[in-house]
Design a protein around this motif. Structure first.
Motif, PDB file in Angstrom:
ATOM      1  N   ASN A   1       0.844  -1.302   0.037  1.00 23.12           N
ATOM      2  CA  ASN A   1       0.131   0.005  -0.061  1.00 23.12           C
ATOM      3  C   ASN A   1       0.798   0.983   0.129  1.00 23.12           C
ATOM      4  OD1 ASN A   1      -1.639   2.238   0.531  1.00 23.12           O
ATOM      5  ND2 ASN A   1      -2.796   0.930   1.855  1.00 23.12           N
ATOM      6  N   ASN A   2       0.849   2.048  -0.984  1.00 20.08           N
ATOM      7  CA  ASN A   2       1.584   3.326  -0.903  1.00 20.08           C
ATOM      8  C   ASN A   2       1.642   4.204   0.120  1.00 20.08           C
ATOM      9  OD1 ASN A   2       2.777   2.686  -3.468  1.00 20.08           O
ATOM     10  ND2 ASN A   2       0.965   3.469  -4.692  1.00 20.08           N
ATOM     11  N   ASP A   3       0.093   4.001   0.920  1.00 19.44           N
ATOM     12  CA  ASP A   3       0.247   5.209   2.014  1.00 19.44           C
ATOM     13  C   ASP A   3       1.226   4.809   3.218  1.00 19.44           C
ATOM     14  OD1 ASP A   3      -1.661   6.120   0.610  1.00 19.44           O
ATOM     15  OD2 ASP A   3      -3.349   5.051   1.783  1.00 19.44           O
ATOM     16  N   ILE A   4       1.820   3.650   3.161  1.00 18.64           N
ATOM     17  CA  ILE A   4       2.888   3.194   4.057  1.00 18.64           C
ATOM     18  C   ILE A   4       4.139   3.293   3.643  1.00 18.64           C
ATOM     19  CG2 ILE A   4       1.126   1.577   5.331  1.00 18.64           C
ATOM     20  CD1 ILE A   4       3.342  -0.809   4.144  1.00 18.64           C
ATOM     21  N   LEU A   5       4.493   4.031   2.585  1.00 18.82           N
ATOM     22  CA  LEU A   5       5.814   4.283   1.932  1.00 18.82           C
ATOM     23  C   LEU A   5       6.643   4.990   3.154  1.00 18.82           C
ATOM     24  CD1 LEU A   5       7.784   3.800  -0.181  1.00 18.82           C
ATOM     25  CD2 LEU A   5       6.759   5.987  -1.316  1.00 18.82           C
TER      26      LEU A   5
ATOM     27  N   ALA B   1      -0.587   2.210  10.270  1.00 15.10           N
ATOM     28  CA  ALA B   1      -0.344   0.814  10.050  1.00 15.10           C
ATOM     29  C   ALA B   1      -1.136   0.111  11.220  1.00 15.10           C
ATOM     30  CB  ALA B   1       1.151   0.296   9.986  1.00 15.10           C
ATOM     31  N   PHE B   2      -1.044   0.794  12.398  1.00 17.37           N
ATOM     32  CA  PHE B   2      -1.635  -0.098  13.486  1.00 17.37           C
ATOM     33  C   PHE B   2      -2.480   1.013  14.397  1.00 17.37           C
ATOM     34  CE2 PHE B   2       2.809  -2.117  13.275  1.00 17.37           C
ATOM     35  CZ  PHE B   2       2.226  -3.039  12.348  1.00 17.37           C
ATOM     36  N   GLY B   3      -3.675   0.568  14.219  1.00 20.36           N
ATOM     37  CA  GLY B   3      -4.594   1.641  15.156  1.00 20.36           C
ATOM     38  C   GLY B   3      -4.860   1.171  16.688  1.00 20.36           C
TER      39      GLY B   3
ATOM     40  N   GLY C   1     -10.395  -8.168  -1.374  1.00 23.17           N
ATOM     41  CA  GLY C   1      -9.022  -8.298  -1.902  1.00 23.17           C
ATOM     42  C   GLY C   1      -8.066  -8.434  -0.841  1.00 23.17           C
ATOM     43  N   VAL C   2      -6.995  -7.529  -0.711  1.00 21.93           N
ATOM     44  CA  VAL C   2      -6.006  -7.476   0.476  1.00 21.93           C
ATOM     45  C   VAL C   2      -6.633  -6.701   1.551  1.00 21.93           C
ATOM     46  CG1 VAL C   2      -4.007  -8.049  -1.175  1.00 21.93           C
ATOM     47  CG2 VAL C   2      -4.780  -5.677  -0.792  1.00 21.93           C
ATOM     48  N   LYS C   3      -7.686  -5.977   1.431  1.00 21.86           N
ATOM     49  CA  LYS C   3      -8.275  -4.911   2.550  1.00 21.86           C
ATOM     50  C   LYS C   3      -9.298  -5.802   3.252  1.00 21.86           C
ATOM     51  CE  LYS C   3      -9.858  -0.601   2.909  1.00 21.86           C
ATOM     52  NZ  LYS C   3      -8.701  -0.196   3.900  1.00 21.86           N
TER      53      LYS C   3
END
Length: 366
Positions: free
Chosen positions: A40-44, A135-137, A352-354
């Motif tokens: 996921n590009n959001d965790i880059l 990543a972790f809530g 999917g992966v979500k």
């Protein structure tokens, strides 16, 4: 009295030593180092170093005293503990505990370990102090680990070696937002130590393909699942969800069954998300009156391992009044049979992966 005690001791001794040892156990300790996969590009911005840690496991070997052990080539089962430094102060460190199975191939030199458990992260998201950790809530996480090793036991006395690759997945399955999750792909190398001096012989009472063809009539299943989750909108709130499922299954052999059925979803977080979008994003054409319920149909497969089974399902929403992550969904997880009819289940539903939710369920197979 003296003769009575002598005879009693003799009988008990014969009984104890006549019992074949059905299990032995061993420990293995692995060091690993690898990379966080960019799923996921959001965790880059969270990928900065090479995560490392160790994997410590206790394993119990099987030798075929039960039929299922022979069918699956004498697997091991046990408990694994993993400590991982994610090499980023935003992500912190993770520790996790798993129940696992080891399956063997190629003359028992190739081992596939699959484990499912719970993890703890030291530094989850906080809107004031750690807002970059998407990543972790939550502190508590669901975790899956897969290890593929080349393994050689008892090279020097009880010590052996193994090496290979591991995948470690951490996610809270949308229990609370944010939940971008982390997947670590790593190389591992380690040692094994057998806790017993000798091992019993493997039992081979079941011929290849079974002596008799396994048959079973169609079974009808009813399951109720539930839990708590939240949408991806941080701070939108956690809400309960409920799922009612009905499906038929047909055993095609002693290991596998095929499934076909339907799910009805009552997801309260969607009700809140519908209202939020109708108020905050008028361009989305959401009126706020859309129904939050969904109905899906699915096909599935169940792999029977002793009293535990692995269930995988692929579904499609036939009633879908509000667009959320697409019309297809999947479910994967474990079932544990309490007796011949009743079972408990722990499954992950995703698009999917979500991930959407971790589901805790109970059901009956008639």
């Amino acid at each position: 009295m003296k003769h009575f005690l002598t005879y009693t001791f003799f009988i008990v001794t014969c009984f104890v030593f006549s019992q074949e040892k059905q299990h032995t156990s061993y420990l293995d300790l692995n060091y690993f180092r690898g990379n966080i996969a960019l799923h996921n590009n959001d965790i880059l911005h969270l990928i900065k170093g090479h995560p490392e840690g160790y994997i410590l496991s206790w394993n119990k070997k099987t030798y075929g005293f039960n039929d299922w052990e022979q069918r699956y080539n004498y697997p091991d089962y046990g408990i694994t503990y993993i400590y991982q430094n994610l090499k980023n102060e935003v992500l912190g460190n993770n520790a996790s505990l798993y129940a696992h199975y080891n399956f063997y191939f190629f003359n028992r030199n190739l081992m596939l370990r699959i484990g499912q458990g719970i993890g703890y992260t030291s530094n989850p998201y906080d809107k004031e102090n750690n807002y970059r950790n998407i990543a972790f809530g939550t502190h508590l996480l669901s975790s899956t680990m897969i290890m593929l090793n080349y393994k050689k036991e008892r090279i020097i006395d009880r010590f052996g070696v193994q090496a290979g690759f591991s995948l470690i997945h951490y996610s809270n399955a949308n229990l609370k937002a944010p939940n971008a999750s982390v997947n670590t792909i790593a190389f591992n190398v380690g040692v094994t130590y057998d806790l017993d001096e000798e091992e019993p012989e493997y039992i081979t009472t079941i011929a290849d393909g079974e002596k008799e063809r396994f048959t079973q009539s169609i079974k009808y299943n009813f399951a109720f699942r539930g839990g708590v989750n939240e949408s991806d909108v941080v701070g939108s709130g956690q809400f309960p969800f409920y799922i009612v499922s009905a499906y038929a299954d047909k055993r095609i052999n002693v290991k596998s069954a095929l499934q076909f059925g339907t799910d009805v979803f009552f997801s309260k977080f969607l009700k809140e998300l519908i209202y939020y979008q109708s108020v905050s994003f008028p361009e989305s054409n959401v009126s706020g009156d859309e129904d939050h319920k969904r109905i899906g149909v699915f096909v599935g497969h169940e792999l029977f391992i002793n009293k535990t089974s692995l269930e995988t399902q692929l579904g499609y929403y036939v009633y879908y009044p509000f667009d959320f992550e697409g019309r297809t969904y999947s479910r994967i997880g474990l079932k544990r049979y309490i007796n011949k009819k009743w079972f408990g289940a722990l499954t992950l539903k995703s698009h999917g992966v979500k991930a959407e939710a971790v589901e805790l369920g109970i059901g009956v197979r008639l």
